[in-house]
Design a protein around this motif. Structure first.
Motif, PDB file in Angstrom:
ATOM      1  N   ARG A  65       0.827  -1.211   0.000  1.00  0.00           N
ATOM      2  CA  ARG A  65       0.000   0.000   0.000  1.00  0.00           C
ATOM      3  C   ARG A  65       0.865   1.266   0.000  1.00  0.00           C
ATOM      4  O   ARG A  65       0.464   2.302  -0.522  1.00  0.00           O
ATOM      5  CB  ARG A  65      -0.936  -0.004   1.203  1.00  0.00           C
ATOM      6  CG  ARG A  65      -1.897   1.166   1.238  1.00  0.00           C
ATOM      7  CD  ARG A  65      -2.892   1.083   2.371  1.00  0.00           C
ATOM      8  NE  ARG A  65      -3.679  -0.122   2.353  1.00  0.00           N
ATOM      9  CZ  ARG A  65      -4.666  -0.392   1.493  1.00  0.00           C
ATOM     10  NH1 ARG A  65      -4.960   0.488   0.567  1.00  0.00           N
ATOM     11  NH2 ARG A  65      -5.334  -1.515   1.565  1.00  0.00           N
ATOM     12  N   ASP A  68       1.400   1.573  -3.891  1.00  0.00           N
ATOM     13  CA  ASP A  68       0.255   1.629  -4.806  1.00  0.00           C
ATOM     14  C   ASP A  68      -1.021   1.291  -4.041  1.00  0.00           C
ATOM     15  O   ASP A  68      -1.357   0.114  -3.858  1.00  0.00           O
ATOM     16  CB  ASP A  68       0.463   0.655  -5.967  1.00  0.00           C
ATOM     17  CG  ASP A  68      -0.558   0.835  -7.077  1.00  0.00           C
ATOM     18  OD1 ASP A  68      -1.629   1.417  -6.821  1.00  0.00           O
ATOM     19  OD2 ASP A  68      -0.293   0.375  -8.198  1.00  0.00           O
ATOM     20  N   ASN A  69      -1.701   2.337  -3.606  1.00  0.00           N
ATOM     21  CA  ASN A  69      -2.898   2.166  -2.785  1.00  0.00           C
ATOM     22  C   ASN A  69      -4.010   1.435  -3.544  1.00  0.00           C
ATOM     23  O   ASN A  69      -4.690   0.570  -2.987  1.00  0.00           O
ATOM     24  CB  ASN A  69      -3.378   3.535  -2.295  1.00  0.00           C
ATOM     25  CG  ASN A  69      -4.390   3.418  -1.185  1.00  0.00           C
ATOM     26  OD1 ASN A  69      -4.208   2.620  -0.270  1.00  0.00           O
ATOM     27  ND2 ASN A  69      -5.441   4.209  -1.256  1.00  0.00           N
ATOM     28  N   LYS A  70      -4.205   1.782  -4.804  1.00  0.00           N
ATOM     29  CA  LYS A  70      -5.274   1.173  -5.595  1.00  0.00           C
ATOM     30  C   LYS A  70      -5.057  -0.335  -5.755  1.00  0.00           C
ATOM     31  O   LYS A  70      -5.984  -1.125  -5.581  1.00  0.00           O
ATOM     32  CB  LYS A  70      -5.367   1.836  -6.962  1.00  0.00           C
ATOM     33  CG  LYS A  70      -6.494   1.299  -7.808  1.00  0.00           C
ATOM     34  CD  LYS A  70      -6.581   2.024  -9.135  1.00  0.00           C
ATOM     35  CE  LYS A  70      -7.748   1.471  -9.927  1.00  0.00           C
ATOM     36  NZ  LYS A  70      -7.369   0.994 -11.224  1.00  0.00           N
ATOM     37  N   ASP A  73      -5.767  -2.103  -2.549  1.00  0.00           N
ATOM     38  CA  ASP A  73      -7.216  -2.252  -2.373  1.00  0.00           C
ATOM     39  C   ASP A  73      -7.749  -3.428  -3.184  1.00  0.00           C
ATOM     40  O   ASP A  73      -8.593  -4.199  -2.702  1.00  0.00           O
ATOM     41  CB  ASP A  73      -7.955  -0.980  -2.794  1.00  0.00           C
ATOM     42  CG  ASP A  73      -7.817   0.147  -1.779  1.00  0.00           C
ATOM     43  OD1 ASP A  73      -7.442  -0.134  -0.616  1.00  0.00           O
ATOM     44  OD2 ASP A  73      -8.084   1.299  -2.155  1.00  0.00           O
TER      45      ASP A  73
END
Length: 104
Positions: A65, A68-70, A73
């Protein structure tokens, strides 16, 4: 990332982030950055989630995370549909951090 090396990449990251000596944090972050930017680690989040589940490396999700948070998720969503809640993934991270502190 090529499927042939995905397993080794996840195993390597787990070893670097959660090994006994504390001096590997910088190396772990740089290796993660290399895997993501140059080797496209998060290109297939379903494959990454499957490998994380196979190796029970749930504590790696919060580390991913950071980059790259997306994608993190999406990995959590796949793991959620596999029967793991976000709370279980977060709890796994806390258990690893506690284990790491005890190793000092």
């Amino acid at each position: 990332m090529k499927p042939e090396i995905l397993s080794t990449a996840i195993e390597t990251l787990m070893d670097l982030f959660f090994r006994k000596d504390n001096g590997t944090d910088f190396l772990a972050l740089r290796t993660t950055e290399l895997y993501i930017s140059d080797l496209d680690l998060l290109g297939d989040t379903n494959a990454v989630a499957s490998e994380i589940e196979r190796q029970r490396a749930y504590a790696l999700v919060p580390k991913l995370r950071l980059f790259d948070n997306k994608s993190a998720d999406e990995i959590e969503a796949v793991l959620h549909w596999s029967g793991y809640t976000e709370a279980e993934i977060i709890a796994s991270e806390k258990v690893f951090q506690e284990w790491k502190r005890k190793q000092l």
